[in-house]
Design an enzyme around this catalytic site. Structure first.
Site, PDB file in Angstrom:
ATOM      1  N   PRO A 285      67.992  13.780 -30.246  1.00  0.00           N
ATOM      2  CA  PRO A 285      67.680  12.568 -31.019  1.00  0.00           C
ATOM      3  C   PRO A 285      68.639  11.414 -30.708  1.00  0.00           C
ATOM      4  O   PRO A 285      69.840  11.626 -30.509  1.00  0.00           O
ATOM      5  CB  PRO A 285      67.853  13.033 -32.470  1.00  0.00           C
ATOM      6  CG  PRO A 285      68.881  14.120 -32.391  1.00  0.00           C
ATOM      7  CD  PRO A 285      68.657  14.800 -31.053  1.00  0.00           C
ATOM      8  N   GLY A 286      68.100  10.227 -30.651  1.00  0.00           N
ATOM      9  CA  GLY A 286      68.930   9.033 -30.474  1.00  0.00           C
ATOM     10  C   GLY A 286      68.700   8.092 -31.645  1.00  0.00           C
ATOM     11  O   GLY A 286      69.530   7.944 -32.546  1.00  0.00           O
ATOM     12  N   ARG A 287      67.504   7.494 -31.667  1.00  0.00           N
ATOM     13  CA  ARG A 287      67.166   6.495 -32.680  1.00  0.00           C
ATOM     14  C   ARG A 287      67.415   6.972 -34.109  1.00  0.00           C
ATOM     15  O   ARG A 287      68.015   6.270 -34.923  1.00  0.00           O
ATOM     16  CB  ARG A 287      65.689   6.134 -32.525  1.00  0.00           C
ATOM     17  CG  ARG A 287      65.202   5.050 -33.483  1.00  0.00           C
ATOM     18  CD  ARG A 287      63.674   4.949 -33.463  1.00  0.00           C
ATOM     19  NE  ARG A 287      63.112   5.104 -32.149  1.00  0.00           N
ATOM     20  CZ  ARG A 287      62.873   4.097 -31.295  1.00  0.00           C
ATOM     21  NH1 ARG A 287      63.118   2.869 -31.673  1.00  0.00           N
ATOM     22  NH2 ARG A 287      62.376   4.337 -30.101  1.00  0.00           N
ATOM     23  N   TYR A 327      59.236  -4.792 -27.168  1.00  0.00           N
ATOM     24  CA  TYR A 327      58.245  -3.816 -27.657  1.00  0.00           C
ATOM     25  C   TYR A 327      57.404  -4.348 -28.819  1.00  0.00           C
ATOM     26  O   TYR A 327      56.757  -3.559 -29.517  1.00  0.00           O
ATOM     27  CB  TYR A 327      58.932  -2.528 -28.147  1.00  0.00           C
ATOM     28  CG  TYR A 327      60.044  -1.999 -27.278  1.00  0.00           C
ATOM     29  CD1 TYR A 327      59.776  -1.462 -26.023  1.00  0.00           C
ATOM     30  CD2 TYR A 327      61.360  -2.020 -27.734  1.00  0.00           C
ATOM     31  CE1 TYR A 327      60.800  -0.970 -25.242  1.00  0.00           C
ATOM     32  CE2 TYR A 327      62.391  -1.523 -26.951  1.00  0.00           C
ATOM     33  CZ  TYR A 327      62.106  -1.007 -25.709  1.00  0.00           C
ATOM     34  OH  TYR A 327      63.122  -0.520 -24.937  1.00  0.00           O
ATOM     35  N   CYS A 352      66.360 -19.586 -24.912  1.00  0.00           N
ATOM     36  CA  CYS A 352      65.291 -20.436 -24.396  1.00  0.00           C
ATOM     37  C   CYS A 352      64.144 -19.593 -23.867  1.00  0.00           C
ATOM     38  O   CYS A 352      63.873 -19.560 -22.654  1.00  0.00           O
ATOM     39  CB  CYS A 352      65.845 -21.353 -23.323  1.00  0.00           C
ATOM     40  SG  CYS A 352      67.200 -22.343 -23.955  1.00  0.00           S
ATOM     41  N   TYR A 378      69.486   1.181 -29.971  1.00  0.00           N
ATOM     42  CA  TYR A 378      68.907   0.301 -28.955  1.00  0.00           C
ATOM     43  C   TYR A 378      69.061  -1.174 -29.332  1.00  0.00           C
ATOM     44  O   TYR A 378      68.209  -2.007 -29.022  1.00  0.00           O
ATOM     45  CB  TYR A 378      67.426   0.656 -28.705  1.00  0.00           C
ATOM     46  CG  TYR A 378      67.232   2.131 -28.395  1.00  0.00           C
ATOM     47  CD1 TYR A 378      67.744   2.672 -27.225  1.00  0.00           C
ATOM     48  CD2 TYR A 378      66.584   2.984 -29.285  1.00  0.00           C
ATOM     49  CE1 TYR A 378      67.599   4.031 -26.940  1.00  0.00           C
ATOM     50  CE2 TYR A 378      66.433   4.344 -29.005  1.00  0.00           C
ATOM     51  CZ  TYR A 378      66.942   4.855 -27.834  1.00  0.00           C
ATOM     52  OH  TYR A 378      66.790   6.186 -27.552  1.00  0.00           O
TER      53      TYR A 378
HETATM   54  N1  LLP Z   1      66.096  12.208 -24.436  1.00  0.00           N
HETATM   55  C1  LLP Z   1      65.679  11.508 -23.378  1.00  0.00           C
HETATM   56  C2  LLP Z   1      65.588  12.178 -22.074  1.00  0.00           C
HETATM   57  C3  LLP Z   1      65.332  10.157 -23.523  1.00  0.00           C
HETATM   58  O1  LLP Z   1      64.903   9.465 -22.474  1.00  0.00           O
HETATM   59  C4  LLP Z   1      65.456   9.542 -24.794  1.00  0.00           C
HETATM   60  C5  LLP Z   1      65.118   8.151 -24.996  1.00  0.00           C
HETATM   61  C6  LLP Z   1      65.919  10.325 -25.874  1.00  0.00           C
HETATM   62  C7  LLP Z   1      66.216  11.653 -25.657  1.00  0.00           C
HETATM   63  C8  LLP Z   1      66.113   9.762 -27.258  1.00  0.00           C
HETATM   64  O2  LLP Z   1      64.925   9.322 -27.822  1.00  0.00           O
HETATM   65  P1  LLP Z   1      64.934   8.786 -29.343  1.00  0.00           P
HETATM   66  O3  LLP Z   1      65.288   9.971 -30.215  1.00  0.00           O
HETATM   67  O4  LLP Z   1      65.959   7.719 -29.439  1.00  0.00           O
HETATM   68  O5  LLP Z   1      63.574   8.276 -29.547  1.00  0.00           O
HETATM   69  N2  LLP Z   1      64.713   1.303 -26.124  1.00  0.00           N
HETATM   70  C9  LLP Z   1      63.582   1.892 -26.809  1.00  0.00           C
HETATM   71  C10 LLP Z   1      63.662   3.402 -26.837  1.00  0.00           C
HETATM   72  C11 LLP Z   1      63.794   4.008 -25.456  1.00  0.00           C
HETATM   73  C12 LLP Z   1      63.984   5.485 -25.484  1.00  0.00           C
HETATM   74  C13 LLP Z   1      64.422   5.973 -24.139  1.00  0.00           C
HETATM   75  N3  LLP Z   1      64.653   7.368 -24.076  1.00  0.00           N
HETATM   76  C14 LLP Z   1      63.489   1.304 -28.220  1.00  0.00           C
HETATM   77  O6  LLP Z   1      64.311   0.467 -28.571  1.00  0.00           O
HETATM   78  O7  LLP Z   1      62.576   1.646 -28.967  1.00  0.00           O
END
Ligand code: LLP
Length: 421
Positions: A285-287, A327, A352, A378
């Site tokens: 998880p990231g977000r 997005y 701009c 992000y």
């Molecule tokens: N693992 C891999 C291999 C990934 O490519 C990503 C995200 C994650 C985990 C984490 O995903 P999450 O849990 O954060 O959804 N910039 C975009 C999101 C791009 C995600 C890229 N990969 C945004 O702001 O919505």
């Protein structure tokens, strides 16, 4: 601190809080400079703790996707709660190691890892390099032979699953550059079998995409991982984990999302049903780890009215938070010195470009400051200095106390660097 105070809140009198403290107070204490990201570290920790708890002691690794936010204070907080890291570059891998993350709790993902990045991963002895193509798998074997190492690899498969999300963040469909397609898996397994001294196949992985608000597509792609894991085991590979990826969505104010704990519980049940109960479950998880616990605070530079149109113009723009421009994402906006509600304004930044637009926001009077919510993930990590604007400041709040202020490039510094070019 309880989780109910985590992230952005308003108290009974309507004051805007972050992590239980008035944001205006925190802003003042941080020196008042804007634009600035404010993060609730205690909220992040409580969130990670709840993901870890969902595993109920079963073997697991929460590999935080550092790309969401690489601030050391955040990576360290996440690691304190027992999480590891999913890195996608030498930079992220090195950062995680310097913060003190155990290499056995780090995986390296990415479709085009350079040789120096593979070498770093091999030298550090991380849990797994996640190979995303047969070509890459061969390159990993080559680097392992050159270094006299045996590379722990995982095959990141493309599960061929469509998700209901913005096309920019869908990664598991047939047309995506990510992962090893089903048709290439036999060859991938043959490469591993042919390189017993250079490669050890330890896991099967996937990441189907981002902003999943319910677990169905996640589980469908997890099922594809389990099928490949069973096949790899049948061929004699001693796997230690399956990795179902990240992608747990958050509620940006328009639609609720299933909690990360729900994703984990369903994933654990699926893994057991598939006869893989003994393998460690990795999630990335990231977000969901940082998104809800960060806000971008901006100063209102001025309002502009022309006929019936009204704009609020901020000192933060798409260079600080690119998600709306890239997005069409919508982030809730809150005035720090006014209660919610009133007439609508269009909120825009100073850049701009017409895409520099944060959407509509209703407020009674022109506020001095606004907070753009759910910007912990992000946000800063995708920020740029476009239009000659230094990167935003970052302010870290823990237990309601300001513990660190970082960055906030100054104009002179930006000018000096560009004069050198
Ligand atoms: N693992 C891999 C291999 C990934 O490519 C990503 C995200 C994650 C985990 C984490 O995903 P999450 O849990 O954060 O959804 N910039 C975009 C999101 C791009 C995600 C890229 N990969 C945004 O702001 O919505």
């Amino acid at each position: 601190m309880t989780t109910t105070q985590a992230g952005f809140q308003r108290d009974a009198t309507g004051q805007a809080l972050l992590g239980g403290r008035p944001l205006l107070e925190l802003l003042h204490e941080a020196g008042g400079a804007t634009p600035a990201y404010f993060y609730d570290i205690s909220g992040i920790e409580a969130g990670v703790a709840s993901i870890v708890a969902a595993f109920r002691g079963e073997p697991h690794l929460v590999a935080y996707a550092v790309k969401a936010n690489s601030a050391a204070s955040i990576v360290a907080a996440v690691a304190r709660q027992g999480a590891g890291v999913d890195a996608v570059s030498a930079g992220e891998l090195t950062l995680a190691r310097r913060v003190g993350v155990d290499p056995r709790r780090i995986v390296l993902s990415g479709v085009a890892k350079r040789d120096d990045e593979l070498d770093l991963a091999l030298r550090e002895g991380i849990l797994a390099v996640q190979a995303e193509s047969v070509t890459e798998l061969r390159r990993v074997a080559g680097r392992a032979r050159a270094l006299g190492a045996r590379a722990s690899v995982s095959l990141r498969i493309n599960p061929s699953v469509e998700i209901d999300s913005h096309s920019h963040v869908a990664t598991g469909h047939d047309d995506a550059k990510f992962g090893i397609a089903a048709r290439d898996l036999d060859e991938a397994l043959a490469v591993v079998a042919g390189e017993p001294t250079a490669l050890a196949l330890v896991g099967i992985s996937t990441h189907v995409g981002s902003m999943l608000t319910s677990p169905e597509a996640y589980l469908e792609s997890a099922r594809a991982v389990c099928r490949v894991a069973l096949e790899a085991r049948a061929r004699g590979h001693a796997l230690t984990f399956v990795d179902f990826g990240g992608g747990f969505g958050i509620d940006y104010g328009k639609a609720p999302a299933a909690t990360p704990a729900t994703f984990v519980e369903r994933a654990l049940a699926l893994k057991r049903e598939q006869g893989l109960g003994d393998l460690m479950l990795v999630v990335e998880p990231g977000r969901s780890v940082v998104g809800p616990y960060g806000v971008l605070v901006a100063r209102v530079v001025q309002a502009k009215q022309s006929g019936a149109r009204r704009w609020l113009m901020l000192d933060a723009g798409m260079n600080d938070l690119i998600r709306p421009a890239l997005y069409q994402a919508s982030h809730r906006i809150e005035a720090l010195d006014h209660p919610p509600g009133g007439a609508p304004y269009r909120v825009v930044g100073p850049i701009c470009e017409s895409a520099d637009d944060f959407g509509d926001f209703a407020v009674g009077d022109v506020p001095r400051y606004v907070a753009i919510r759910d910007a912990g993930a992000y946000g800063f990590s995708m920020a740029s200095e476009y239009n000659g604007r230094p990167l935003p400041r970052e302010v870290f709040v823990e237990g309601g106390r300001l513990v660190k202020v970082s960055g906030g490039g100054d104009v002179e510094d930006w000018v000096r660097r560009r004069l050198e070019a």
